[in-house]
Design an enzyme around this catalytic site. Structure first.
Site, PDB file in Angstrom:
ATOM      1  N   CYS A 112     -11.348  -9.626   4.838  1.00 49.28           N
ATOM      2  CA  CYS A 112     -11.416  -8.880   6.112  1.00 49.28           C
ATOM      3  C   CYS A 112     -10.680  -7.542   6.060  1.00 49.28           C
ATOM      4  CB  CYS A 112     -10.835  -9.712   7.238  1.00 49.28           C
ATOM      5  SG  CYS A 112     -11.888 -11.072   7.664  1.00 49.28           S
ATOM      6  N   LYS A 172     -19.397 -10.088  12.913  1.00 47.30           N
ATOM      7  CA  LYS A 172     -18.871 -10.886  14.034  1.00 47.30           C
ATOM      8  C   LYS A 172     -19.651 -10.598  15.309  1.00 47.30           C
ATOM      9  CE  LYS A 172     -15.307 -13.107  12.165  1.00 47.30           C
ATOM     10  NZ  LYS A 172     -15.419 -14.566  12.050  1.00 47.30           N
ATOM     11  N   GLU A 207     -25.813 -20.977  19.006  1.00 47.50           N
ATOM     12  CA  GLU A 207     -24.973 -22.184  18.953  1.00 47.50           C
ATOM     13  C   GLU A 207     -23.506 -21.885  19.255  1.00 47.50           C
ATOM     14  OE1 GLU A 207     -26.779 -20.889  16.572  1.00 47.50           O
ATOM     15  OE2 GLU A 207     -25.734 -20.836  14.645  1.00 47.50           O
ATOM     16  N   CYS A 247     -15.896 -19.312   7.637  1.00 41.77           N
ATOM     17  CA  CYS A 247     -15.379 -18.488   8.730  1.00 41.77           C
ATOM     18  C   CYS A 247     -15.914 -17.059   8.660  1.00 41.77           C
ATOM     19  CB  CYS A 247     -13.856 -18.487   8.747  1.00 41.77           C
ATOM     20  SG  CYS A 247     -13.137 -17.943   7.212  1.00 41.77           S
ATOM     21  N   GLU A 299     -11.549 -31.631   6.759  1.00 41.84           N
ATOM     22  CA  GLU A 299     -12.890 -31.810   6.182  1.00 41.84           C
ATOM     23  C   GLU A 299     -12.817 -31.931   4.664  1.00 41.84           C
ATOM     24  OE1 GLU A 299     -14.898 -28.338   8.044  1.00 41.84           O
ATOM     25  OE2 GLU A 299     -16.715 -29.529   7.791  1.00 41.84           O
ATOM     26  N   GLU A 327     -22.456 -12.846  14.881  1.00 43.56           N
ATOM     27  CA  GLU A 327     -22.031 -14.251  15.009  1.00 43.56           C
ATOM     28  C   GLU A 327     -21.829 -14.624  16.482  1.00 43.56           C
ATOM     29  OE1 GLU A 327     -18.025 -15.147  13.696  1.00 43.56           O
ATOM     30  OE2 GLU A 327     -18.559 -17.183  13.127  1.00 43.56           O
ATOM     31  N   GLU A 352     -10.654 -27.535   8.830  1.00 39.44           N
ATOM     32  CA  GLU A 352     -11.301 -27.383   7.520  1.00 39.44           C
ATOM     33  C   GLU A 352     -10.528 -28.152   6.429  1.00 39.44           C
ATOM     34  OE1 GLU A 352     -13.068 -23.549   6.754  1.00 39.44           O
ATOM     35  OE2 GLU A 352     -12.512 -23.659   4.634  1.00 39.44           O
ATOM     36  N   SER A 366     -18.476 -25.710   5.455  1.00 38.05           N
ATOM     37  CA  SER A 366     -17.599 -26.343   6.437  1.00 38.05           C
ATOM     38  C   SER A 366     -18.230 -26.142   7.815  1.00 38.05           C
ATOM     39  CB  SER A 366     -16.228 -25.665   6.384  1.00 38.05           C
ATOM     40  OG  SER A 366     -15.543 -25.892   7.587  1.00 38.05           O
TER      41      SER A 366
END
Ligand code: HC1
Ligand code: SF4
Length: 576
Positions: free
Chosen positions: A503, A358, A366, A299, A281, A361, A278, A319
């Protein structure tokens, strides 16, 4: 200040607060159920009733303001009876399955019933049956345990601004639900789980994967690895009555070994890797593709889903770097499998995360590598706590153990990912080095820290001064994006965490109950993040690019940041 009298004793309290707040300030506990400070002060549950001198009816203390000379009684039989009646009525219509309930021993309704000494429920009303909904990977709803407190609704609309819930029907038939009882998958839910933290009962809960994980652990054909998110090491101790924010990293590893995982990895390592990608990037966009600024961190899966639902025009700004837990999953089934000669089809990656999103996710199509799902199961901090209790492990007294190679060494930067602002601070430490060839004088970037909902600051990287933004709670992200669109406040790089506090305040973290949850910026998130920042401070390696494991992963597998292999395994796409 005003002078008031509670139960015969005089007190001076600040003007402008409620009787409930005043009482709690002087250590008189008035029970409550629907109250959440600032966002749900609605006097609906009638549990916090008190007597006010001069008034015939009892009053809900959470909405009654103090004033000079007010005389309040919290200790009369009439008050106690009223509270008992309010809770008894709720119980009369509640599916009382305490023994097998996901919130057994951590339920505010159970607790209230016990505290108020309720021993029988004379009004056995007709039990409603609004069913059980769990048609998505993360959140389940059991309406039959809903007490209509509306705390979920308050958090979701006022803090997250996702507006998933509303009150359906009227009077006794009222139920708090997504429109038409739709599943969370089919509404604008971002799976953040903040409503679960707010729920006093088991009406909202994560979809548990505990039994499936026990099953793979007992399969001799499987090679089961656990990975632990940075914040778990400062929160899981709370489940075992340790002080909030206790550091329990070594005990956590020990517990996972005793549960039977073949290997235990730290997600903090791939957090360092996320920063390499990142951070690169960021530099790439600053120099070559400024039209793709601002760069937005990605994230946090709750935030990604929020952007997909509400701000698709910003998706090119996200990102493309996968989140650390997905990277850990991808690497275990590719690089690690090859290096240690393990058949990737036998590897099961179980991520211990503070997060319900999560789970969602990990199930995104993908998030696979060479045909294998990167992460097979996600367990919340609470679910791991339950597994530890199932085994009867004495968590507090477990020995300290170390993570397994090669996901064992990590920088302080990887660890502070768990607190709001941590990802950005970590990225700046590395971007500075990548762009200037030199380290920042001090790695600490204090402007990124703290619990204020939306922060802006500036950083100079070589000859470029960039504006950074940090938002936590998706309502704050919305504010930042709206101001960006109107031109009121521009920025080049923004970190967003869906959960207030990042988190450490994740929807899968230990539930501390209404009193501690009452204020969304309440101290427990500070305690947890302070410990993360202390870990960072005491580490000899504090920058992701100094982590020897990161060098190893690039040398043996990826080549360099943003390489073709990196893109193949460690980057992703988004869907409006
Ligand atoms: Fe997080 Fe992350 S920090 S998202 O907040 O980038 O969940 O703790 O594991 O993946 O590392 C969560 C925490 C966590 C990822 C990392
Ligand atoms: Fe709202 Fe988050 Fe709960 Fe979904 S998970 S309903 S977005 S608070």
């Amino acid at each position: 200040k005003v002078s008031i009298n509670i139960d015969g004793i005089d007190y001076e309290v600040p003007d402008g607060i409620t009787v409930l707040e005043a009482a709690r300030m002087v250590n008189i506990e008035i029970p409550s159920l629907c109250y959440l400070k600032d966002i749900n002060e609605i006097g609906a549950c009638r549990v916090c009733m008190v007597e006010i001198d001069g008034l015939r009816n009892l009053q809900a203390s959470c909405v009654y303001p103090v004033k000079e000379g007010l005389r309040i009684k919290t200790n009369t039989k009439r008050v106690l009876d009223a509270r008992k009646t309010a809770v008894t009525l709720l119980l009369s219509n509640h599916h009382r399955e305490c023994l097998t309930c996901a919130r057994n021993l951590n339920c505010e309704l159970q607790n209230l019933s016990d505290k108020l000494g309720i021993r029988n429920i004379p009004y056995t009303g007709e039990m409603k049956d609004y069913g059980f909904h769990n048609n998505n990977p993360a959140i389940q709803r059991d309406y039959n345990k809903c007490v209509n407190c509306r705390r979920c609704m308050a958090i979701c609309s006022k803090i997250q601004e996702c507006n998933v819930y509303s009150a359906i029907n009227r009077g006794l038939d009222t139920v708090i639900s997504p429109a038409f009882h739709k599943d969370m998958n089919d509404v604008t839910c971002i799976m953040c789980g903040q409503c679960i933290l707010a729920c006093p009962t088991a009406s909202l809960n994560e979809k548990e994967d505990i039994d499936d994980v026990w099953k793979v652990l007992s399969d001799p054909d499987k090679f089961v690895v656990a990975q632990t998110a940075p914040s778990i090491q400062v929160t899981i101790g709370e489940i075992f009555d340790m002080p909030i924010g206790s550091f329990v990293g070594g005990k956590l590893v020990s517990a996972l070994r005793r549960i039977g995982f073949d290997k235990v990895f730290a997600t903090d390592v791939t957090a360092d890797l996320t920063i390499m990608e990142e951070g690169s990037e960021l530099i790439e966009r600053l120099i070559h593709t400024p039209e793709k600024l601002p760069l937005l961190s990605s994230c946090c899966p709750g935030w990604v889903k929020f952007a997909e639902h509400f701000y698709p025009e910003f998706l090119p700004n996200l990102s493309t770097t996968k989140s650390p837990h997905e990277m850990c999953g991808a690497l275990t089934k590719t690089w690690y499998a090859k290096k240690y000669n393990i058949d990737p089809s036998k590897i099961v990656n179980v991520a211990i995360m503070p997060c319900t999103a999560k789970k969602y996710e990990a199930a995104r199509p993908e998030m696979t590598s060479d045909g294998y799902r990167n992460v097979d199961f996600v367990l919340t901090t609470r679910e791991l706590g339950k597994m530890i209790r199932q085994l009867g492990l004495d968590f507090k007294n477990l020995p300290e153990d170390n993570y397994d190679e090669p996901f064992d060494q990590f920088s302080g930067a990887g660890t502070i990912f768990g607190a709001t602002g941590g990802v950005l601070e970590a990225a700046i430490r590395t971007a500075h080095k990548l762009l200037t060839g030199e380290e920042m004088d001090v790695p600490d970037f204090e402007e990124a820290r703290g619990q204020s909902g939306l922060k802006y600051s500036q950083v100079t990287l070589k000859d470029k001064t960039i504006t950074i933004a940090i938002a936590h709670g998706t309502g704050n992200a919305k504010k930042a994006l709206e101001m960006f669109k109107s031109g009121e406040k521009k920025f080049d790089y923004m970190e967003v965490m869906a959960c207030p506090g990042g988190c450490v305040g994740g929807g899968g973290q230990p539930i501390l109950g209404g009193k501690d949850h009452n204020h969304i910026s309440l101290g427990y998130r500070h305690n947890r993040s302070d410990t993360l920042y202390n870990i960072d401070k005491n580490k000899s390696i504090r920058r992701s690019h100094e982590n020897p494991r990161i060098h190893q992963i690039y040398e043996e597998f990826l080549g360099k940041p943003l390489s073709e292999i990196s893109h193949k395994y460690l980057h992703t796409t988004f869907t409006p």
